[in-house]
Design a protein around this motif. Structure first.
Motif, PDB file in Angstrom:
ATOM      1  N   THR A   6       0.800  -1.159  -0.057  1.00 43.46           N
ATOM      2  CA  THR A   6       0.168   0.164   0.091  1.00 43.46           C
ATOM      3  C   THR A   6       0.776   1.118   0.109  1.00 43.46           C
ATOM      4  O   THR A   6       1.867   1.337   0.849  1.00 43.46           O
ATOM      5  CB  THR A   6      -0.941   0.008   1.277  1.00 43.46           C
ATOM      6  N   ASN A   7       0.629   2.016  -0.965  1.00 41.82           N
ATOM      7  CA  ASN A   7       1.492   3.492  -0.952  1.00 41.82           C
ATOM      8  C   ASN A   7       0.528   4.609  -0.577  1.00 41.82           C
ATOM      9  O   ASN A   7      -0.808   4.397  -0.479  1.00 41.82           O
ATOM     10  CB  ASN A   7       2.093   3.355  -2.061  1.00 41.82           C
ATOM     11  N   GLN A   8       1.112   5.749  -0.581  1.00 43.00           N
ATOM     12  CA  GLN A   8       0.623   6.995  -0.177  1.00 43.00           C
ATOM     13  C   GLN A   8      -0.770   7.382  -1.047  1.00 43.00           C
ATOM     14  O   GLN A   8      -1.625   7.915  -0.869  1.00 43.00           O
ATOM     15  CB  GLN A   8       1.674   8.244  -0.106  1.00 43.00           C
ATOM     16  N   ARG A   9      -0.462   7.229  -2.541  1.00 43.49           N
ATOM     17  CA  ARG A   9      -1.387   7.181  -3.507  1.00 43.49           C
ATOM     18  C   ARG A   9      -2.513   6.698  -3.182  1.00 43.49           C
ATOM     19  O   ARG A   9      -3.718   6.882  -3.419  1.00 43.49           O
ATOM     20  CB  ARG A   9      -0.697   7.144  -4.867  1.00 43.49           C
ATOM     21  N   GLY A  10      -2.508   5.373  -2.910  1.00 42.21           N
ATOM     22  CA  GLY A  10      -3.854   4.389  -2.559  1.00 42.21           C
ATOM     23  C   GLY A  10      -4.504   4.941  -1.327  1.00 42.21           C
ATOM     24  O   GLY A  10      -5.723   5.043  -1.323  1.00 42.21           O
ATOM     25  N   ALA A  11      -3.700   5.545  -0.448  1.00 38.32           N
ATOM     26  CA  ALA A  11      -4.451   5.900   0.976  1.00 38.32           C
ATOM     27  C   ALA A  11      -5.154   7.446   0.462  1.00 38.32           C
ATOM     28  O   ALA A  11      -6.094   7.536   0.938  1.00 38.32           O
ATOM     29  CB  ALA A  11      -3.396   6.272   1.924  1.00 38.32           C
ATOM     30  N   GLU A  12      -4.554   8.197  -0.499  1.00 41.42           N
ATOM     31  CA  GLU A  12      -5.098   9.488  -1.003  1.00 41.42           C
ATOM     32  C   GLU A  12      -6.652   8.857  -1.650  1.00 41.42           C
ATOM     33  O   GLU A  12      -7.433   9.754  -1.257  1.00 41.42           O
ATOM     34  CB  GLU A  12      -4.269   9.978  -1.736  1.00 41.42           C
ATOM     35  N   ILE A  13      -6.460   8.045  -2.339  1.00 42.82           N
ATOM     36  CA  ILE A  13      -7.723   7.811  -2.928  1.00 42.82           C
ATOM     37  C   ILE A  13      -8.791   7.133  -2.175  1.00 42.82           C
ATOM     38  O   ILE A  13      -9.994   7.653  -2.235  1.00 42.82           O
ATOM     39  CB  ILE A  13      -7.391   6.663  -4.362  1.00 42.82           C
ATOM     40  N   LEU A  14      -8.343   6.402  -1.143  1.00 45.54           N
ATOM     41  CA  LEU A  14      -9.154   6.296  -0.046  1.00 45.54           C
ATOM     42  C   LEU A  14      -9.909   7.431   0.507  1.00 45.54           C
ATOM     43  O   LEU A  14     -11.111   7.468   0.842  1.00 45.54           O
ATOM     44  CB  LEU A  14      -8.698   5.151   1.138  1.00 45.54           C
ATOM     45  N   ALA A  15      -9.174   8.217   0.953  1.00 47.72           N
ATOM     46  CA  ALA A  15      -9.414   9.705   1.511  1.00 47.72           C
ATOM     47  C   ALA A  15     -10.472  10.173   0.599  1.00 47.72           C
ATOM     48  O   ALA A  15     -11.549  10.859   1.102  1.00 47.72           O
ATOM     49  CB  ALA A  15      -8.355  10.426   1.647  1.00 47.72           C
ATOM     50  N   ASP A  16     -10.246  10.379  -0.608  1.00 44.14           N
ATOM     51  CA  ASP A  16     -10.960  11.253  -1.765  1.00 44.14           C
ATOM     52  C   ASP A  16     -12.472  10.299  -1.646  1.00 44.14           C
ATOM     53  O   ASP A  16     -13.551  11.121  -2.094  1.00 44.14           O
ATOM     54  CB  ASP A  16     -10.386  11.050  -3.145  1.00 44.14           C
ATOM     55  N   THR A  17     -12.429   9.244  -1.430  1.00 43.33           N
ATOM     56  CA  THR A  17     -13.872   8.208  -1.777  1.00 43.33           C
ATOM     57  C   THR A  17     -14.442   8.287  -0.458  1.00 43.33           C
ATOM     58  O   THR A  17     -15.649   8.348  -0.354  1.00 43.33           O
ATOM     59  CB  THR A  17     -13.212   6.793  -1.838  1.00 43.33           C
ATOM     60  N   PHE A  18     -14.037   8.318   0.856  1.00 41.62           N
ATOM     61  CA  PHE A  18     -14.653   8.544   1.767  1.00 41.62           C
ATOM     62  C   PHE A  18     -14.412   9.844   2.716  1.00 41.62           C
ATOM     63  O   PHE A  18     -13.710   9.815   3.699  1.00 41.62           O
ATOM     64  CB  PHE A  18     -14.265   7.432   3.081  1.00 41.62           C
ATOM     65  N   LYS A  19     -14.813  10.911   2.093  1.00 45.93           N
ATOM     66  CA  LYS A  19     -14.591  12.056   2.319  1.00 45.93           C
ATOM     67  C   LYS A  19     -15.175  12.458   3.907  1.00 45.93           C
ATOM     68  O   LYS A  19     -14.658  13.428   4.666  1.00 45.93           O
ATOM     69  CB  LYS A  19     -15.249  13.195   1.546  1.00 45.93           C
ATOM     70  N   ASP A  20     -16.119  11.699   4.385  1.00 43.10           N
ATOM     71  CA  ASP A  20     -16.632  11.932   5.725  1.00 43.10           C
ATOM     72  C   ASP A  20     -15.781  11.508   6.852  1.00 43.10           C
ATOM     73  O   ASP A  20     -16.252  11.838   8.258  1.00 43.10           O
ATOM     74  CB  ASP A  20     -18.096  11.501   5.749  1.00 43.10           C
ATOM     75  N   TYR A  21     -14.872  10.724   6.433  1.00 40.90           N
ATOM     76  CA  TYR A  21     -13.888   9.980   7.637  1.00 40.90           C
ATOM     77  C   TYR A  21     -12.556  10.672   7.379  1.00 40.90           C
ATOM     78  O   TYR A  21     -12.055  10.920   6.393  1.00 40.90           O
ATOM     79  CB  TYR A  21     -13.957   8.593   7.410  1.00 40.90           C
ATOM     80  N   ALA A  22     -11.657  10.994   8.522  1.00 41.59           N
ATOM     81  CA  ALA A  22     -10.406  11.141   8.463  1.00 41.59           C
ATOM     82  C   ALA A  22      -9.866   9.764   8.396  1.00 41.59           C
ATOM     83  O   ALA A  22     -10.164   8.668   8.537  1.00 41.59           O
ATOM     84  CB  ALA A  22      -9.908  11.367   9.966  1.00 41.59           C
ATOM     85  N   VAL A  23      -8.491  10.084   7.380  1.00 35.27           N
ATOM     86  CA  VAL A  23      -7.985   8.935   6.867  1.00 35.27           C
ATOM     87  C   VAL A  23      -6.438   9.367   7.395  1.00 35.27           C
ATOM     88  O   VAL A  23      -5.796  10.451   6.936  1.00 35.27           O
ATOM     89  CB  VAL A  23      -7.984   8.592   5.546  1.00 35.27           C
ATOM     90  N   SER A  24      -5.701   8.419   8.258  1.00 35.20           N
ATOM     91  CA  SER A  24      -4.312   8.655   8.620  1.00 35.20           C
ATOM     92  C   SER A  24      -3.529   7.621   8.003  1.00 35.20           C
ATOM     93  O   SER A  24      -3.854   6.265   7.964  1.00 35.20           O
ATOM     94  CB  SER A  24      -4.150   8.886  10.008  1.00 35.20           C
ATOM     95  N   MET A  25      -2.366   7.868   7.696  1.00 32.13           N
ATOM     96  CA  MET A  25      -1.136   7.043   7.199  1.00 32.13           C
ATOM     97  C   MET A  25      -0.352   6.379   8.407  1.00 32.13           C
ATOM     98  O   MET A  25       0.053   7.215   9.279  1.00 32.13           O
ATOM     99  CB  MET A  25      -0.624   7.443   5.999  1.00 32.13           C
ATOM    100  N   VAL A  26      -0.130   5.281   8.521  1.00 36.02           N
ATOM    101  CA  VAL A  26       1.003   4.590   9.486  1.00 36.02           C
ATOM    102  C   VAL A  26       1.954   3.825   8.807  1.00 36.02           C
ATOM    103  O   VAL A  26       1.690   2.716   8.120  1.00 36.02           O
ATOM    104  CB  VAL A  26      -0.322   3.828  10.554  1.00 36.02           C
ATOM    105  N   PRO A  27       3.177   4.121   9.242  1.00 39.91           N
ATOM    106  CA  PRO A  27       4.121   3.487   8.249  1.00 39.91           C
ATOM    107  C   PRO A  27       4.263   2.156   9.015  1.00 39.91           C
ATOM    108  O   PRO A  27       4.238   1.959  10.353  1.00 39.91           O
ATOM    109  CB  PRO A  27       5.387   4.023   8.704  1.00 39.91           C
ATOM    110  N   VAL A  28       4.367   0.948   8.115  1.00 37.75           N
ATOM    111  CA  VAL A  28       4.568  -0.332   8.447  1.00 37.75           C
ATOM    112  C   VAL A  28       5.849  -1.093   7.819  1.00 37.75           C
ATOM    113  O   VAL A  28       6.073  -0.778   6.620  1.00 37.75           O
ATOM    114  CB  VAL A  28       3.145  -1.206   8.319  1.00 37.75           C
ATOM    115  N   GLN A  29       6.504  -1.751   8.624  1.00 40.22           N
ATOM    116  CA  GLN A  29       7.563  -2.226   8.318  1.00 40.22           C
ATOM    117  C   GLN A  29       7.943  -3.616   8.320  1.00 40.22           C
ATOM    118  O   GLN A  29       6.851  -4.514   8.405  1.00 40.22           O
ATOM    119  CB  GLN A  29       8.884  -1.719   9.238  1.00 40.22           C
ATOM    120  N   ASN A  30       8.923  -4.253   7.565  1.00 37.96           N
ATOM    121  CA  ASN A  30       9.154  -5.830   7.694  1.00 37.96           C
ATOM    122  C   ASN A  30       8.462  -6.506   6.684  1.00 37.96           C
ATOM    123  O   ASN A  30       8.243  -7.785   7.184  1.00 37.96           O
ATOM    124  CB  ASN A  30       9.254  -6.253   9.125  1.00 37.96           C
TER     125      ASN A  30
END
Length: 181
Positions: free
Chosen positions: A42-66
């Motif tokens: 999952t990349n930042q652009r995918g998260a941005e599209i989710l945020a654009d789709t669900f405008k009534d909800y906050a969308v925050s990105m969390v870095p995940v490793q390994n």
């Protein structure tokens, strides 16, 4: 899947930006907001599209490793209750979630990260229902889930799914659809 969703008359949104990636195992919906794990799938652009789709909800990105995904060690175990693994990485991600949110979530810490991958449902006539790891696979984590006295607990063996990189949430699609009578 697309055909099944169409039959249910659900809205389908296509990500038309080919650079965008969004894996469902990186998307945690709390009922109030979305947290999106930024991972190898999952990349930042995918998260941005989710945020654009669900405008009534906050969308925050969390870095995940390994090579993990967010739900590899974190999922919802009830309203406002986050199941979280006890590893250092899982706890760091929880801190990021807590810092990004205006809401304070209760946490249920389980010894095994993989055991934090559970499926919560609020079902009419049943109330709080939680599918969680079986005791044979994660005995100490299963004991933690057993403390949830207001939940109908359903232990599920995940051994075969894990061989194919699957998990409970990865093999589940929850749809809130009222039946018409």
């Amino acid at each position: 899947m697309r055909n099944a969703l169409k039959e249910l008359n659900l809205n389908i949104v296509d990500m038309e930006d080919e650079s965008a990636t969004l894996d469902g195992e990186d998307v945690l919906f709390t009922g109030r907001e979305f947290f999106v794990g930024i991972s190898t799938r999952t990349n930042q652009r995918g998260a941005e599209i989710l945020a654009d789709t669900f405008k009534d909800y906050a969308v925050s990105m969390v870095p995940v490793q390994n090579g993990q995904r967010l739900k590899s060690f974190c999922s919802m175990a009830g309203p406002g209750l986050v199941a979280i693994g006890s590893s250092e990485h899982a706890q760091k991600c929880l801190k990021v979630v807590q810092q990004m949110s205006d809401h304070r979530y209760d946490k249920l810490t389980v010894p095994d990260d993989a055991a934090a991958n559970c499926v919560y449902m609020n079902l009419p006539g049943k109330g709080h229902v939680l599918l969680h790891c079986a005791q044979e696979e994660y005995p100490e984590s299963a004991k933690v889930f057993e403390k949830l006295k207001d939940h109908l607990l359903i232990p599920i063996s995940n051994a075969e799914k894990l061989k194919a990189s699957g998990a409970l949430t990865r093999c589940s699609v929850l749809i809130h659809k009222r039946t018409e009578i």
